[in-house]
Motif scaffolding. Structure first.
Motif, PDB file in Angstrom:
ATOM      1  N   TYR A 243       0.840  -1.217   0.004  1.00 37.30           N
ATOM      2  CA  TYR A 243      -0.138  -0.056  -0.005  1.00 37.30           C
ATOM      3  C   TYR A 243       1.006   1.347  -0.088  1.00 37.30           C
ATOM      4  O   TYR A 243       1.290   1.652   1.045  1.00 37.30           O
ATOM      5  N   GLY A 244       1.096   1.564  -1.150  1.00 37.70           N
ATOM      6  CA  GLY A 244       2.244   2.732  -1.370  1.00 37.70           C
ATOM      7  C   GLY A 244       1.202   4.043  -1.844  1.00 37.70           C
ATOM      8  O   GLY A 244       0.157   4.160  -1.731  1.00 37.70           O
ATOM      9  N   ASN A 245       2.215   5.128  -2.151  1.00 35.83           N
ATOM     10  CA  ASN A 245       1.603   6.217  -2.701  1.00 35.83           C
ATOM     11  C   ASN A 245       0.471   6.335  -3.889  1.00 35.83           C
ATOM     12  O   ASN A 245      -0.715   6.992  -3.659  1.00 35.83           O
ATOM     13  N   LEU A 246       0.707   5.475  -4.898  1.00 36.16           N
ATOM     14  CA  LEU A 246      -0.020   5.254  -5.984  1.00 36.16           C
ATOM     15  C   LEU A 246      -1.695   4.563  -5.353  1.00 36.16           C
ATOM     16  O   LEU A 246      -2.655   4.867  -5.966  1.00 36.16           O
ATOM     17  N   THR A 247      -1.760   3.517  -4.488  1.00 36.02           N
ATOM     18  CA  THR A 247      -2.564   3.088  -3.812  1.00 36.02           C
ATOM     19  C   THR A 247      -3.507   4.147  -2.859  1.00 36.02           C
ATOM     20  O   THR A 247      -4.642   4.208  -3.215  1.00 36.02           O
ATOM     21  N   VAL A 248      -2.826   4.892  -2.335  1.00 36.24           N
ATOM     22  CA  VAL A 248      -3.287   5.994  -1.783  1.00 36.24           C
ATOM     23  C   VAL A 248      -4.060   6.938  -2.698  1.00 36.24           C
ATOM     24  O   VAL A 248      -5.322   7.324  -2.275  1.00 36.24           O
ATOM     25  N   ALA A 249      -3.431   7.115  -3.640  1.00 38.64           N
ATOM     26  CA  ALA A 249      -4.160   8.309  -4.686  1.00 38.64           C
ATOM     27  C   ALA A 249      -5.271   7.681  -5.314  1.00 38.64           C
ATOM     28  O   ALA A 249      -6.307   8.141  -5.545  1.00 38.64           O
ATOM     29  N   ALA A 250      -4.997   6.417  -5.678  1.00 37.28           N
ATOM     30  CA  ALA A 250      -6.470   5.873  -6.065  1.00 37.28           C
ATOM     31  C   ALA A 250      -7.394   5.686  -5.084  1.00 37.28           C
ATOM     32  O   ALA A 250      -8.705   5.785  -5.523  1.00 37.28           O
ATOM     33  N   VAL A 251      -7.181   5.292  -3.855  1.00 33.34           N
ATOM     34  CA  VAL A 251      -8.503   5.244  -2.769  1.00 33.34           C
ATOM     35  C   VAL A 251      -8.971   6.604  -2.790  1.00 33.34           C
ATOM     36  O   VAL A 251     -10.126   6.823  -2.635  1.00 33.34           O
ATOM     37  N   LYS A 252      -8.077   7.708  -2.764  1.00 37.17           N
ATOM     38  CA  LYS A 252      -8.579   9.094  -2.637  1.00 37.17           C
ATOM     39  C   LYS A 252      -9.535   9.410  -3.676  1.00 37.17           C
ATOM     40  O   LYS A 252     -10.616   9.934  -3.693  1.00 37.17           O
ATOM     41  N   SER A 253      -9.325   8.723  -5.229  1.00 36.36           N
ATOM     42  CA  SER A 253      -9.828   9.162  -6.383  1.00 36.36           C
ATOM     43  C   SER A 253     -11.125   8.655  -6.025  1.00 36.36           C
ATOM     44  O   SER A 253     -12.349   9.258  -6.427  1.00 36.36           O
ATOM     45  N   PHE A 254     -11.055   7.364  -5.652  1.00 33.11           N
ATOM     46  CA  PHE A 254     -12.521   6.557  -5.428  1.00 33.11           C
ATOM     47  C   PHE A 254     -13.378   7.181  -4.488  1.00 33.11           C
ATOM     48  O   PHE A 254     -14.631   7.510  -4.806  1.00 33.11           O
ATOM     49  N   GLN A 255     -12.659   7.742  -3.281  1.00 35.30           N
ATOM     50  CA  GLN A 255     -13.572   8.519  -2.333  1.00 35.30           C
ATOM     51  C   GLN A 255     -14.102   9.510  -3.004  1.00 35.30           C
ATOM     52  O   GLN A 255     -15.240   9.975  -2.515  1.00 35.30           O
ATOM     53  N   LYS A 256     -13.308  10.419  -3.692  1.00 39.80           N
ATOM     54  CA  LYS A 256     -13.890  11.831  -4.368  1.00 39.80           C
ATOM     55  C   LYS A 256     -15.092  11.447  -5.320  1.00 39.80           C
ATOM     56  O   LYS A 256     -16.219  12.011  -5.110  1.00 39.80           O
ATOM     57  N   ASP A 257     -14.774  10.442  -5.957  1.00 41.19           N
ATOM     58  CA  ASP A 257     -15.995  10.256  -7.084  1.00 41.19           C
ATOM     59  C   ASP A 257     -17.051   9.428  -6.341  1.00 41.19           C
ATOM     60  O   ASP A 257     -18.263   9.584  -7.088  1.00 41.19           O
ATOM     61  N   HIS A 258     -17.214   9.074  -5.208  1.00 45.08           N
ATOM     62  CA  HIS A 258     -18.529   8.377  -4.514  1.00 45.08           C
ATOM     63  C   HIS A 258     -18.804   9.472  -3.243  1.00 45.08           C
ATOM     64  O   HIS A 258     -19.762   8.606  -2.370  1.00 45.08           O
ATOM     65  N   GLY A 259     -18.245  10.649  -2.929  1.00 41.93           N
ATOM     66  CA  GLY A 259     -18.695  11.249  -2.049  1.00 41.93           C
ATOM     67  C   GLY A 259     -18.369  11.074  -0.567  1.00 41.93           C
ATOM     68  O   GLY A 259     -18.845  11.461   0.447  1.00 41.93           O
ATOM     69  N   PHE A 260     -17.053  10.298  -0.597  1.00 35.66           N
ATOM     70  CA  PHE A 260     -16.449  10.127   0.823  1.00 35.66           C
ATOM     71  C   PHE A 260     -15.268  11.049   0.962  1.00 35.66           C
ATOM     72  O   PHE A 260     -14.822  11.748   0.286  1.00 35.66           O
ATOM     73  N   GLN A 261     -15.121  11.286   2.389  1.00 32.06           N
ATOM     74  CA  GLN A 261     -13.851  12.100   2.807  1.00 32.06           C
ATOM     75  C   GLN A 261     -12.622  11.421   2.053  1.00 32.06           C
ATOM     76  O   GLN A 261     -12.396  10.303   2.213  1.00 32.06           O
ATOM     77  N   GLN A 262     -11.949  12.116   1.879  1.00 32.49           N
ATOM     78  CA  GLN A 262     -10.579  11.887   1.001  1.00 32.49           C
ATOM     79  C   GLN A 262      -9.548  11.498   1.956  1.00 32.49           C
ATOM     80  O   GLN A 262      -8.611  12.214   2.177  1.00 32.49           O
TER      81      GLN A 262
END
Length: 284
Positions: A243-262
């Motif tokens: 779980y590195g920087n790219l995974t963090v970024a991908a998770v944040k993108s998913f959270q943004k796209d689905h209305g979750f806190q990033q």
């Protein structure tokens, strides 16, 4: 000690006697859209005796609509009970291999929505269906496979499964005091300790699990596979289990796209949302 699974076919069980022989019990809660006639009676007795139990649904759905209806029936059947695990009994030959994966995944997604709280979901898969149905077995808290061989009631006369699993149902002709007739018996068949099945502790992505930067292992690898299937970029290393920087970024993108806190971290509830999104994508 023994691990047994029962249904209404075992009739009225004398659990005070049976409890002396069993580690935990797996009970059928429902089939199609019908609750098992003995489920609640068994639940009441087991809870009084403090015996852990899991609940299963025998799925016979052949469409996504039927899968959702059966999942709702399973949720309804178990609403007044507290199984440690919810099991999808996936073995009916009437389900075509070409649709089995979609049907099972739709069932799970609806079950999680209908139960309305965090649950641990396992799968019972027929030995002859394991390869042809090609389910995503890493998704489940545990995998349970039946394979009997001689089926003489003893593990010594049984044939081990050809596939990796956590529970092995080795006979349908077991005997337990307090149960008339035969009963299915299983044994542990992997690295998960008995405590895992009794308490759910350490279950795959349970409600106490948080995946975040620095996490490593099978759970992270599966999370990354889901993110990539949803279209999020993880670079050249992909699902590497770290779980590195790219995974963090991908998770944040998913959270943004689905209305979750990033936050960049993943809990069970967020993972469930990812899985529901994946099922919807596959159904398009």
């Amino acid at each position: 000690m023994k691990i047994i699974d029962v249904s209404e076919y075992q009739g009225n069980i004398d659990w005070a006697k049976a409890a002396k022989e069993v580690d935990f019990v797996i009970m059928r809660a429902s089939i199609l859209q019908r609750k098992d006639n003995k489920y609640q009676r068994n639940v009441d007795a087991l809870e009084q005796l403090n015996i852990p139990y899991h609940a299963y649904h025998y799925i016979k759905a052949t469409t996504l609509d039927e899968a959702r209806d059966e999942a709702k029936a399973f949720a309804e059947a178990t609403k007044d009970s507290k199984p440690v695990f919810y099991i999808i009994d996936a073995e009916w030959s009437g389900i075509a291999a070409s649709i089995a994966k979609d049907v099972i995944e739709e069932f799970e997604a609806e079950l999680r929505r209908s139960v309305k709280h965090d649950i641990r979901v396992a799968v019972y898969i027929g030995h002859d269906k394991y390869k042809s149905w090609a389910l995503n077995y890493d998704r489940y808290a545990y995998v349970w496979i039946p394979r009997y061989g001689k089926n003489n009631g003893t593990v010594e006369g049984a044939t081990k499964p050809s596939y990796t699993c956590d529970l092995w149902q080795y006979t349908s002709k077991g005997k337990v005091d307090g149960i008339k007739g035969n009963v299915d018996v299983s044994v542990l068949n992997g690295n998960k300790p008995l405590s895992f099945f009794l308490t759910g502790e350490g279950a795959y992505m349970n409600n106490n699990t948080i995946l975040q930067k620095g996490s490593k292992g099978r759970e992270v690898k599966h999370l990354q596979s889901v993110l990539m299937a949803l279209g999020y970029d993880l670079g050249k290393y992909g699902a590497d289990g770290s779980y590195g920087n790219l995974t963090v970024a991908a998770v944040k993108s998913f959270q943004k796209d689905h209305g979750f806190q990033q936050t960049g971290t993943v809990t069970e509830l967020l993972y469930d949302e990812m899985f529901v999104a994946l099922v919807k994508n596959c159904a398009k």
